[in-house]
Write a protein that holds these residues in place. Structure first.
Motif, short mmCIF file in Angstrom:
data_model
loop_
_atom_site.label_atom_id
_atom_site.label_comp_id
_atom_site.label_asym_id
_atom_site.label_seq_id
_atom_site.Cartn_x
_atom_site.Cartn_y
_atom_site.Cartn_z
N HIS A 211 -9.35 6.49 0.72
CA HIS A 211 -10.60 5.75 0.74
C HIS A 211 -10.81 5.01 2.05
O HIS A 211 -11.95 4.81 2.49
N THR A 212 -9.73 4.62 2.69
CA THR A 212 -9.85 3.95 3.98
C THR A 212 -10.40 4.91 5.04
O THR A 212 -11.28 4.55 5.82
N ASP A 213 -9.89 6.13 5.05
CA ASP A 213 -10.41 7.13 5.99
C ASP A 213 -11.86 7.45 5.69
O ASP A 213 -12.67 7.66 6.60
N ALA A 214 -12.22 7.49 4.41
CA ALA A 214 -13.61 7.73 4.03
C ALA A 214 -14.53 6.64 4.58
O ALA A 214 -15.61 6.91 5.10
N GLY B 178 -12.39 1.85 0.16
CA GLY B 178 -13.39 2.23 1.15
C GLY B 178 -14.73 2.02 0.52
O GLY B 178 -14.98 1.05 -0.15
N ASN B 179 -15.63 2.99 0.71
CA ASN B 179 -16.92 2.79 0.08
C ASN B 179 -16.85 3.10 -1.40
O ASN B 179 -15.95 3.76 -1.88
N ASP B 180 -17.80 2.59 -2.14
CA ASP B 180 -17.73 2.68 -3.58
C ASP B 180 -17.87 4.09 -4.10
O ASP B 180 -17.44 4.39 -5.21
N ILE B 181 -18.49 4.97 -3.33
CA ILE B 181 -18.57 6.37 -3.75
C ILE B 181 -17.17 6.93 -3.89
O ILE B 181 -16.86 7.67 -4.82
N ALA B 182 -16.29 6.56 -2.95
CA ALA B 182 -14.96 7.13 -2.94
C ALA B 182 -14.08 6.62 -4.08
O ALA B 182 -13.02 7.15 -4.32
N ARG B 183 -14.50 5.58 -4.79
CA ARG B 183 -13.64 5.02 -5.83
C ARG B 183 -13.69 5.79 -7.13
O ARG B 183 -12.91 5.53 -8.03
N HIS C 10 -3.21 7.81 6.01
CA HIS C 10 -2.54 6.61 6.51
C HIS C 10 -2.58 5.48 5.50
O HIS C 10 -1.73 4.61 5.49
N SER C 11 -3.61 5.48 4.66
CA SER C 11 -3.71 4.44 3.63
C SER C 11 -4.61 4.92 2.54
O SER C 11 -5.43 5.79 2.73
N ARG C 12 -4.45 4.35 1.38
CA ARG C 12 -5.29 4.71 0.26
C ARG C 12 -5.93 3.45 -0.32
O ARG C 12 -5.98 3.23 -1.52
N GLY C 13 -6.39 2.63 0.59
CA GLY C 13 -7.03 1.39 0.17
C GLY C 13 -8.44 1.60 -0.22
O GLY C 13 -8.92 2.71 -0.39
#
Length: 452
Positions: A78-81, A438-443, A433-436
């Motif tokens: 989600h961070t990359d997104a 990101g934007n809400d679409i990606a959640r 690199h991370s799975r934190g």
């Protein structure tokens, strides 16, 4: 296989409606401008050509954005997104400044380089509105690709229908005038297009705010990845535009009727070939998602499903063109010479549509999976073969030989693409690199199945 076919159809249907609405609006808009005379038509045609040239650069950012976002969401990063989203908007801003400002300042020289007399002045007037509004066009493409990268092709379709409906209403009002409102001619056509895009973009931004969250962190690497991913699509489009222009020059040697017949037939072909490009976008979105998720077996299955669907579309389009060439051409012109040339072009194009459909659709899969170089090589060599064969065959067969060059080029492209990608290993998945957040679409646990 069946699941992939269903998924491709679900994604591609709205994309086709989006593309087709733009073609229809363009044709009807040209009809209103035609009432102003040949100089006005020439001015608007030049402006459209300039925008198509700029579109090649916009496609690099737009297509690269949807591929990178889809791949990030497929990997669950989600961070990359979020960084991809931010990088896309930054590239949009930089690209708009780099293209719109020089274009506006040099609009008169640009118009004078291709036209003269009243037509050059009208073209400069149109470009005086079009270049400052270029950011609307660029921004809408980026927003659309962000939706598509998240698996939502319905929202861009709805926005396109809204924009083109507004354009259809505004064109006659601003071009020709109504009641006490005077017509603004070519400038009115530019203002109508700008207004329709402005309203659509405002609606799009409101929808984006509902589905987007904050994006933090550096975006330089993300910008470079977007450009790398989208460059083959941009090169493909630009190369086809250049070869199309060269082919038109060959056709012009056979007289006005041949050029007019080619123009009619080409517009008919747009209706069917838009389906190929819709499938290409759908296949690229899915292939990028599967590549990000590391699902190589599913990616191979997607390739087979894409090939089958493309073959079906290409064969259907070929039969349609061969059977309906005469009655469809008659809808556009009552000039027997022009209609005859259009019919000849469409019947020869029937041989070209099947390999062309496969090239376009499979190209989307391979590019999204990381096989951009084979795609660029096959397109470059194939288009070169198209021009060479068209020139060679035009000697003994006249303008029919030029039409036959299309088929030769498409067959060469398809053969090269298949050879260069045969048993090619899937592109390695870039580490997340991370799975934190990101934007809400990606959640969403299934981001590629977001509703439109």
């Amino acid at each position: 296989m069946r699941e992939h076919l269903t998924r491709l159809t679900t994604l591609a249907g709205p994309v086709y409606a989006e593309l087709l609405s733009g073609v229809i609006a363009s044709v009807i808009g040209t009809f209103w401008v035609a009432g102003l005379g040949g100089a006005a038509v020439a001015a608007v045609t030049l402006a459209g050509t300039v925008e198509n040239l700029l579109l090649g650069l916009v496609l690099v950012v737009g297509s690269g954005t949807s591929l990178r976002l889809s791949r990030a969401l497929g990997a669950g990063d989600h961070t990359d997104a979020a960084r991809t989203t931010r990088a896309a908007w930054r590239l949009c801003g930089l690209g708009t400044l780099a293209l719109a400002v020089p274009g506006f300042l040099l609009r008169e020289r640009l118009a004078g380089a291709f036209l003269d007399g009243p037509a050059a002045g009208l073209a400069a007037d149109y470009l005086a509105v079009a270049f400052p509004a270029f950011g609307l066009f660029f921004g809408q493409r980026i927003a659309d690709e962000l939706f598509k990268g998240a698996g939502d092709t319905r929202t861009p379709m709805r926005i396109a229908l809204l924009s083109n409906a507004l354009l259809l209403a505004l064109d006659p009002l601003l071009v020709l005038g109504a009641g006490p409102l005077p017509g603004l001619g070519v400038t009115g056509a530019a203002l109508a297009l700008t207004a329709s895009r402005a309203v659509a973009f405002a609606v799009t931004l409101r929808l984006r705010r509902r589905t987007s969250g904050p994006a933090r962190g550096g975006v330089g690497p993300a910008m470079r990845r977007i450009i790398r991913a989208g460059t083959p699509f941009g090169l493909d489009f630009t190369a086809r535009m250049a070869v199309g222009t060269a082919q038109l020059a060959l056709v012009a040697g056979y007289g006005v009727a041949a050029v007019a017949g080619y123009g009619v037939g080409y517009r008919v072909l747009l209706v069917v070939t838009m389906a190929f490009y819709a499938l290409r976008q759908a296949a690229a979105i899915e292939a990028a998602r599967l590549t990000g998720a590391g699902e190589s077996a599913a990616l191979r299955s997607l390739g087979r499903a894409t090939g089958r669907l493309a073959a079906l579309l290409g064969a259907g389009a070929a039969v349609l063109c061969a059977v309906a060439a005469a009655p469809v051409s008659a809808l556009f012109t009552d000039d027997a010479a022009v209609a005859g040339q259009s019919v000849g072009f469409l019947r020869m194009a029937a041989l070209y549509l099947l390999p062309y459909a496969l090239v376009v659709a499979l190209g989307g899969v391979h590019q999204a999976a990381g096989a951009g170089r084979p795609l660029v090589v096959s397109v470059a060599v194939g288009l070169g073969a198209q021009l060479a064969s068209a020139a060679a065959l035009s000697g003994p067969f006249g303008v029919t030989g030029v039409w036959a060059g299309l088929t030769v080029g498409a067959v060469v492209q398809l053969a090269l693409l298949l050879v260069l990608t045969h048993r090619r290993p899937a592109a390695p998945v870039e580490p997340c690199h991370s799975r934190g957040r990101g934007n809400d679409i990606a959640r969403s646990p299934h981001p590629a199945r977001a509703r439109g």
